[in-house]
Design a protein around this motif. Sequence first.
Motif, PDB file in Angstrom:
ATOM      1  N   VAL A  31       1.064  -1.363   0.067  1.00  0.00           N
ATOM      2  CA  VAL A  31       0.167   0.268  -0.424  1.00  0.00           C
ATOM      3  C   VAL A  31       1.652   1.010  -0.239  1.00  0.00           C
ATOM      4  O   VAL A  31       0.543   2.124  -0.756  1.00  0.00           O
ATOM      5  CB  VAL A  31      -0.681   0.663   1.700  1.00  0.00           C
ATOM      6  CG1 VAL A  31      -1.860   1.909   1.465  1.00  0.00           C
ATOM      7  CG2 VAL A  31      -2.111  -1.033   1.125  1.00  0.00           C
ATOM      8  N   ALA A  32       2.050   1.046   0.739  1.00  0.00           N
ATOM      9  CA  ALA A  32       2.936   2.104   1.107  1.00  0.00           C
ATOM     10  C   ALA A  32       3.628   3.210  -0.094  1.00  0.00           C
ATOM     11  O   ALA A  32       3.756   3.827  -0.715  1.00  0.00           O
ATOM     12  CB  ALA A  32       3.710   2.668   2.692  1.00  0.00           C
ATOM     13  N   PHE A  33       3.669   2.020  -0.998  1.00  0.00           N
ATOM     14  CA  PHE A  33       4.624   2.093  -2.259  1.00  0.00           C
ATOM     15  C   PHE A  33       3.531   3.169  -3.405  1.00  0.00           C
ATOM     16  O   PHE A  33       4.590   4.067  -4.273  1.00  0.00           O
ATOM     17  CB  PHE A  33       5.031   1.025  -2.994  1.00  0.00           C
ATOM     18  CG  PHE A  33       6.083   0.701  -4.358  1.00  0.00           C
ATOM     19  CD1 PHE A  33       7.386   1.276  -3.738  1.00  0.00           C
ATOM     20  CD2 PHE A  33       5.442   0.757  -5.083  1.00  0.00           C
ATOM     21  CE1 PHE A  33       8.232   1.013  -5.275  1.00  0.00           C
ATOM     22  CE2 PHE A  33       5.953   0.873  -6.160  1.00  0.00           C
ATOM     23  CZ  PHE A  33       7.370   1.196  -6.720  1.00  0.00           C
ATOM     24  N   ASN A  34       2.583   2.253  -3.052  1.00  0.00           N
ATOM     25  CA  ASN A  34       1.974   3.585  -3.810  1.00  0.00           C
ATOM     26  C   ASN A  34       1.584   4.843  -3.825  1.00  0.00           C
ATOM     27  O   ASN A  34       0.976   5.259  -4.399  1.00  0.00           O
ATOM     28  CB  ASN A  34       0.365   2.309  -4.277  1.00  0.00           C
ATOM     29  CG  ASN A  34       1.094   1.393  -5.229  1.00  0.00           C
ATOM     30  OD1 ASN A  34       1.196   2.107  -6.864  1.00  0.00           O
ATOM     31  ND2 ASN A  34       1.033   0.661  -5.218  1.00  0.00           N
ATOM     32  N   MET A  35       1.576   5.178  -2.830  1.00  0.00           N
ATOM     33  CA  MET A  35       0.931   6.420  -2.027  1.00  0.00           C
ATOM     34  C   MET A  35       1.916   7.687  -2.938  1.00  0.00           C
ATOM     35  O   MET A  35       1.215   9.296  -1.934  1.00  0.00           O
ATOM     36  CB  MET A  35       0.834   6.552  -0.311  1.00  0.00           C
ATOM     37  CG  MET A  35       0.387   5.581   0.171  1.00  0.00           C
ATOM     38  SD  MET A  35       0.184   5.215   2.350  1.00  0.00           S
ATOM     39  CE  MET A  35       0.030   6.520   2.332  1.00  0.00           C
ATOM     40  N   ARG A  36       2.805   7.599  -2.860  1.00  0.00           N
ATOM     41  CA  ARG A  36       3.615   8.742  -3.806  1.00  0.00           C
ATOM     42  C   ARG A  36       4.242   9.108  -5.156  1.00  0.00           C
ATOM     43  O   ARG A  36       4.467   9.910  -5.913  1.00  0.00           O
ATOM     44  CB  ARG A  36       4.851   9.723  -3.028  1.00  0.00           C
ATOM     45  CG  ARG A  36       4.742   9.278  -1.239  1.00  0.00           C
ATOM     46  CD  ARG A  36       3.655  11.190  -1.218  1.00  0.00           C
ATOM     47  NE  ARG A  36       3.449  11.220   0.629  1.00  0.00           N
ATOM     48  CZ  ARG A  36       2.132  11.251   0.652  1.00  0.00           C
ATOM     49  NH1 ARG A  36       1.086   9.772   0.300  1.00  0.00           N
ATOM     50  NH2 ARG A  36       1.761  11.433   2.444  1.00  0.00           N
ATOM     51  N   GLY A  37       4.220   7.536  -5.746  1.00  0.00           N
ATOM     52  CA  GLY A  37       5.250   7.425  -7.073  1.00  0.00           C
ATOM     53  C   GLY A  37       3.823   8.417  -7.852  1.00  0.00           C
ATOM     54  O   GLY A  37       4.502   9.046  -9.066  1.00  0.00           O
ATOM     55  N   SER A  38       2.829   7.907  -8.273  1.00  0.00           N
ATOM     56  CA  SER A  38       1.862   8.808  -9.030  1.00  0.00           C
ATOM     57  C   SER A  38       2.514  10.087  -9.038  1.00  0.00           C
ATOM     58  O   SER A  38       1.603  11.032  -9.810  1.00  0.00           O
ATOM     59  CB  SER A  38      -0.201   8.261  -8.947  1.00  0.00           C
ATOM     60  OG  SER A  38      -0.209   8.404  -7.111  1.00  0.00           O
TER      61      SER A  38
ATOM     62  N   MET B 125       0.420   5.009 -15.803  1.00  0.00           N
ATOM     63  CA  MET B 125       1.283   3.616 -15.132  1.00  0.00           C
ATOM     64  C   MET B 125       1.537   2.738 -14.427  1.00  0.00           C
ATOM     65  O   MET B 125       1.583   2.382 -13.918  1.00  0.00           O
ATOM     66  CB  MET B 125       3.463   3.736 -15.540  1.00  0.00           C
ATOM     67  CG  MET B 125       3.876   5.283 -15.418  1.00  0.00           C
ATOM     68  SD  MET B 125       5.299   5.043 -15.892  1.00  0.00           S
ATOM     69  CE  MET B 125       5.679   6.551 -15.369  1.00  0.00           C
ATOM     70  N   TRP B 126       0.687   4.130 -13.210  1.00  0.00           N
ATOM     71  CA  TRP B 126       0.928   3.562 -11.710  1.00  0.00           C
ATOM     72  C   TRP B 126      -0.634   2.703 -10.982  1.00  0.00           C
ATOM     73  O   TRP B 126      -0.449   2.477 -10.594  1.00  0.00           O
ATOM     74  CB  TRP B 126       1.508   4.967 -10.720  1.00  0.00           C
ATOM     75  CG  TRP B 126       2.670   5.207 -10.501  1.00  0.00           C
ATOM     76  CD1 TRP B 126       3.083   6.118 -11.434  1.00  0.00           C
ATOM     77  CD2 TRP B 126       3.644   4.673  -9.469  1.00  0.00           C
ATOM     78  NE1 TRP B 126       4.326   5.926 -11.357  1.00  0.00           N
ATOM     79  CE2 TRP B 126       5.095   5.366  -9.793  1.00  0.00           C
ATOM     80  CE3 TRP B 126       3.378   3.414  -8.879  1.00  0.00           C
ATOM     81  CZ2 TRP B 126       5.551   4.979  -9.264  1.00  0.00           C
ATOM     82  CZ3 TRP B 126       4.845   3.456  -8.064  1.00  0.00           C
ATOM     83  CH2 TRP B 126       6.126   4.099  -8.069  1.00  0.00           C
ATOM     84  N   ALA B 127      -1.068   2.543 -12.253  1.00  0.00           N
ATOM     85  CA  ALA B 127      -2.657   2.143 -11.803  1.00  0.00           C
ATOM     86  C   ALA B 127      -2.290   0.507 -11.829  1.00  0.00           C
ATOM     87  O   ALA B 127      -2.811  -0.220 -11.046  1.00  0.00           O
ATOM     88  CB  ALA B 127      -3.347   2.312 -13.215  1.00  0.00           C
ATOM     89  N   LEU B 128      -0.888   0.401 -12.272  1.00  0.00           N
ATOM     90  CA  LEU B 128      -0.480  -1.331 -12.713  1.00  0.00           C
ATOM     91  C   LEU B 128       0.264  -1.663 -11.149  1.00  0.00           C
ATOM     92  O   LEU B 128      -0.598  -2.666 -10.642  1.00  0.00           O
ATOM     93  CB  LEU B 128       0.349  -1.206 -13.395  1.00  0.00           C
ATOM     94  CG  LEU B 128       0.651  -2.821 -13.867  1.00  0.00           C
ATOM     95  CD1 LEU B 128      -0.108  -3.335 -13.968  1.00  0.00           C
ATOM     96  CD2 LEU B 128       2.348  -3.036 -14.864  1.00  0.00           C
ATOM     97  N   PRO B 129       1.212  -1.048 -11.126  1.00  0.00           N
ATOM     98  CA  PRO B 129       1.238  -1.359  -9.144  1.00  0.00           C
ATOM     99  C   PRO B 129      -0.078  -1.491  -7.712  1.00  0.00           C
ATOM    100  O   PRO B 129       0.552  -1.753  -7.363  1.00  0.00           O
ATOM    101  CB  PRO B 129       2.633   0.033  -8.640  1.00  0.00           C
ATOM    102  CG  PRO B 129       2.232   1.007  -9.561  1.00  0.00           C
ATOM    103  CD  PRO B 129       1.777   0.192 -11.372  1.00  0.00           C
ATOM    104  N   ALA B 130      -0.684  -0.257  -8.411  1.00  0.00           N
ATOM    105  CA  ALA B 130      -1.587  -0.435  -7.401  1.00  0.00           C
ATOM    106  C   ALA B 130      -2.500  -0.964  -7.504  1.00  0.00           C
ATOM    107  O   ALA B 130      -3.208  -1.884  -6.902  1.00  0.00           O
ATOM    108  CB  ALA B 130      -2.933   1.126  -7.823  1.00  0.00           C
TER     109      ALA B 130
END
Length: 463
Positions: free
Chosen positions: A34-41, A188-193
């Motif tokens: 969860v945390a990995f997806n909180m700032r990349g986008s 592209m950050w929809a994929l890791p999410a």
Amino acid sequence: MADRERGRGVTLAAPGTAGLAVGGAVLTGGILAVAFNMRGSITAVPPLFPELSKVAGLSPATLAALAAVPVLGFGVFSGVAPVVARKLGEERSLGLALALLVIGLGLRSAAPGAALFPGTILASCAIAFMNVLLPSLIKRRKPERAGLLIGLYLMALTGGAVVGAVIAVPVFNAAGGSAGAVRLTLGMWALPAAVAVLVWLPQLRFRTTPVSSGWCAPPARCWPGAPPARCWPGAPPARRGVIAMSRYALAWQVTLFMGLQSLSYYATISWFPTMFIDHGIGAASAGNLLALMNLGNAVTGLVIPALAQRMRDQRLLAALAVIAIMIGITGSVFARGAVVVVFVCLLGLGQGASLGLSVFMFTARTADGHGAAALSGFAQGVGYLIASAGPLLLGFLHTKTGGWTVPAIALLAVAAVQMAAGLQGGRELTIGGGSTGGGSIGPRAGGAGPGGGDLGCVSQLGR
């Protein structure tokens, strides 16, 4: 049948006696996903501002608004998260947030014109839920390892921010720098999410909702010898919702520290890449400097919460973090050549330390998981509203002055106020519960103990 863990103030629904024992590794993996997806986008967009202006025709005002929308969304939706968690449970609320993140990023990728802002708002709502609920979940599920887990969570969060900043320009260029490249980099950050949704699925077996653990609002006056935050029979319970936190000076101090560090962070990630380009640094290198700043966030984000947990109070850490930010801002703006790397690193270390302390204070300044969720919701709701001014303010000052000196002075003034808030919020106090060796505080309203009268036990609100 639901079972209550009184020490943690949590009602456990299914799976009954199994409680929350789903395995430490599975839980930790879910938190990190969860945390990995909180700032990349978010960090993936500012390095592309010049390209978005050329290819998509976005004006400087639109770019400033695009930078401010996520932070404003954090402020607007943070107060909603605890309310939803009480109805759905924290784990399921986080699962819903991940799904919303996938949908929001997909929308802005599918229609960068019409859905750019709606998709970004939806994604911001999702991340706001994660901002509030993850620290609360850690406090409730693993209180004895809160410092370490908060550090790991912040490391994953900033790790995602680093990756987002590093790959944005190369991916855009590799995709041809066209309208299709804009769609790819925005979505592209929809994929890791989506991957995080799968990793979080085991947690959906649980529906946990915070309940009151029974502490009362300690009065400004209490009977002789009474320990802090203890209630006499029949004392009315304190209100511990998000709005009720506004009654506590300590909550405002934590909120101001959190909000101003966020203002500084989002202002710098939004406009420092453009500043570096103005200083003659290439777009890809400017993105790398932004990634380096976030890498510094990851280092201190991991170390500081664990260190803070071992200290009597956090005032010294708060002061050192802000000093690092001030030196980093000054050097990043005025230095030239390779030495700017040193100042960017220092800025990142200070920002990561400030973020780590902010999240740690959500748990350290409260008595249990419910209080942590309420303080987290209040501090992030108000704090991110404050922070949303950062990208807009820096963009406005740069446009009006044509340079970066005035914006830098504004950021240094913000840092000075942040230090004052940190010196107050870092004291060894808790809101409405037994302290960790120091004092505890109640709301402004006074009262009397069983014997009534002025008995000299004074709330520590105003110190």
